[in-house]
Design an enzyme around this catalytic site. Structure first.
Site, mmCIF file in Angstrom:
data_model
loop_
_atom_site.group_PDB
_atom_site.id
_atom_site.type_symbol
_atom_site.label_atom_id
_atom_site.label_comp_id
_atom_site.label_asym_id
_atom_site.label_seq_id
_atom_site.Cartn_x
_atom_site.Cartn_y
_atom_site.Cartn_z
ATOM 1 N N PRO A 169 -29.435 24.159 -12.790
ATOM 2 C CG PRO A 169 -30.647 26.378 -12.695
ATOM 3 C CD PRO A 169 -29.234 25.553 -12.322
ATOM 4 C CB CYS A 170 -31.700 19.677 -14.916
ATOM 5 S SG CYS A 170 -33.460 19.497 -14.414
#
Length: 364
Positions: free
Chosen positions: A83-84
């Site tokens: 998850p960025c």
């Protein structure tokens, strides 16, 4: 004499709705399972891909469990996009207290324990500025991997979108790198190429297509109807009459955000698809000519998903916030295909070394 075939089997961590998996599969890689903690991902992932779905946090997975999904006598690829949001330039409150910050360490843990022949990771360029990424690379190198990393603009590889992404490739058998746009035979794509010239039925704001439920546009307030009618492709809210400009944009702090409340242009690629691309006020997400924001389906196509990619079951409601999140967070399918073809080219180059390793592992 028949030349032995080398099959690449993959596990996709943080799989989301399946953008990376779909791209890898287009390149000829056998993705065995996708892992994600979001239950909304399961339907699109399994409906569009020949892979299993594991609803589980990567932080709770042991390497033995992942190892069971790999087929024998094949090269193993561990892939994923942690998850960025916590590393994104859009996040002004990034903190190491965010649990997502440490998911990259679980990715590193699993790579170190499994030691697959190949590893790939895709993420936002901002990750380069954080120590956790340096630790990830150092851990791979300490385990014997040759690592390459580069930031690419997806538009250069045929995605109809300006989207800069960090791509890491790692191999135990030799140096590895992404194919160039020329080697990938990329063809530039504009918004018109993707969704123009009659490819999508016209829509009014707040309506949905009768055939494709995902071709659905969010509604607009009377004020935003006036605003989009006053907007020109590629223009900004600075071009509007004074009475249409939002109060926040009249302040000095708001004058640096000209891209919101904008229309796309037919001739250029789209802006980066965020998780809120379906909202006219959330960026340059206005349709070039129709008085609405782009639809969910148009956003998916601009992310290079096939036009028939299914995101929700036929008997389930289309929830714009949920589907928008799945599309905006996805790895563009074409970028996944680029990664897959780069890996296939690498495997071809180091074919004999890999065959030797596979034979040795079978004897062990």
């Amino acid at each position: 004499m028949t030349t032995p075939r080398i099959r690449i089997n993959a596990v996709d961590l943080f799989s989301g709705a399946g953008g990376l998996t779909h791209g890898l599969a287009k390149a000829g890689i056998n993705v065995r399972v996708g892992v994600d903690v979001d239950p909304a991902c399961e339907y699109p992932y399994t409906q569009n891909n020949k892979a299993k779905f594991l609803l589980k946090s990567v932080g709770d997975i042991e390497s033995e469990e992942l190892a069971s999904y790999y087929l024998p006598r094949g090269v193993r690829l561990l892939a994923g996009c942690a998850p960025c949001q916590t590393f994104s330039s859009y996040n002004q409150k990034a903190s190491t207290d965010d649990d997502r910050w440490w998911l990259l360490r679980h990715f590193s843990r699993l790579a170190g324990e499994l030691l697959p022949e190949l590893v790939t990771m895709e993420n936002v360029p901002g990750l380069l500025d954080h120590a956790v990424f340096d630790e990830f690379v150092e851990s791979l190198e300490a385990s014997g991997y040759k690592v390459s990393k580069q930031v690419v603009n997806c538009q250069d590889y045929g995605v109809p979108q300006h989207r800069n992404r960090l791509v890491l490739l790692a191999s135990l058998v030799g140096p590895i790198s992404l194919l160039t746009p020329a080697q990938f035979k990329a063809k530039p794509m504009s918004v018109r190429d993707a969704i123009g010239d009659g490819k999508m039925p016209p829509l009014a704001a707040g309506s949905a297509d009768t055939v494709d439920r995902l071709h659905q546009a969010s509604g607009l307030s009377p004020l935003n109807v006036r605003r989009i009618k006053a907007s020109t492709p590629g223009g900004t809210w600075r071009d509007w009459p004074e009475e249409l400009v939002a109060d926040c944009h009249k302040k000095d702090s708001g004058k640096t955000y000209p891209g919101v409340y904008g229309r796309m242009t037919w001739e250029d690629a789209a802006p980066t698809m965020t998780t809120q691309f379906y909202g006219f006020g959330n960026g340059r997400f206005g349709h070039p000519t129709q008085d609405r924001a782009i639809s969910l389906r148009e956003g998916a196509i601009l992310q290079s998903f096939p036009p028939n990619y299914q995101f929700v079951a036929p008997d389930a409601p289309v929830r714009m916030k949920t589907i928008g999140r799945l599309i905006g967070n996805a790895v563009p399918v074409t970028l996944g295909e680029l990664i897959g073809k780069s890996i296939k080219a690498h495997v071809k180059t180091y074919r004999e070394e890999l065959l030797s390793q596979l034979a040795e592992s079978q004897r062990a």
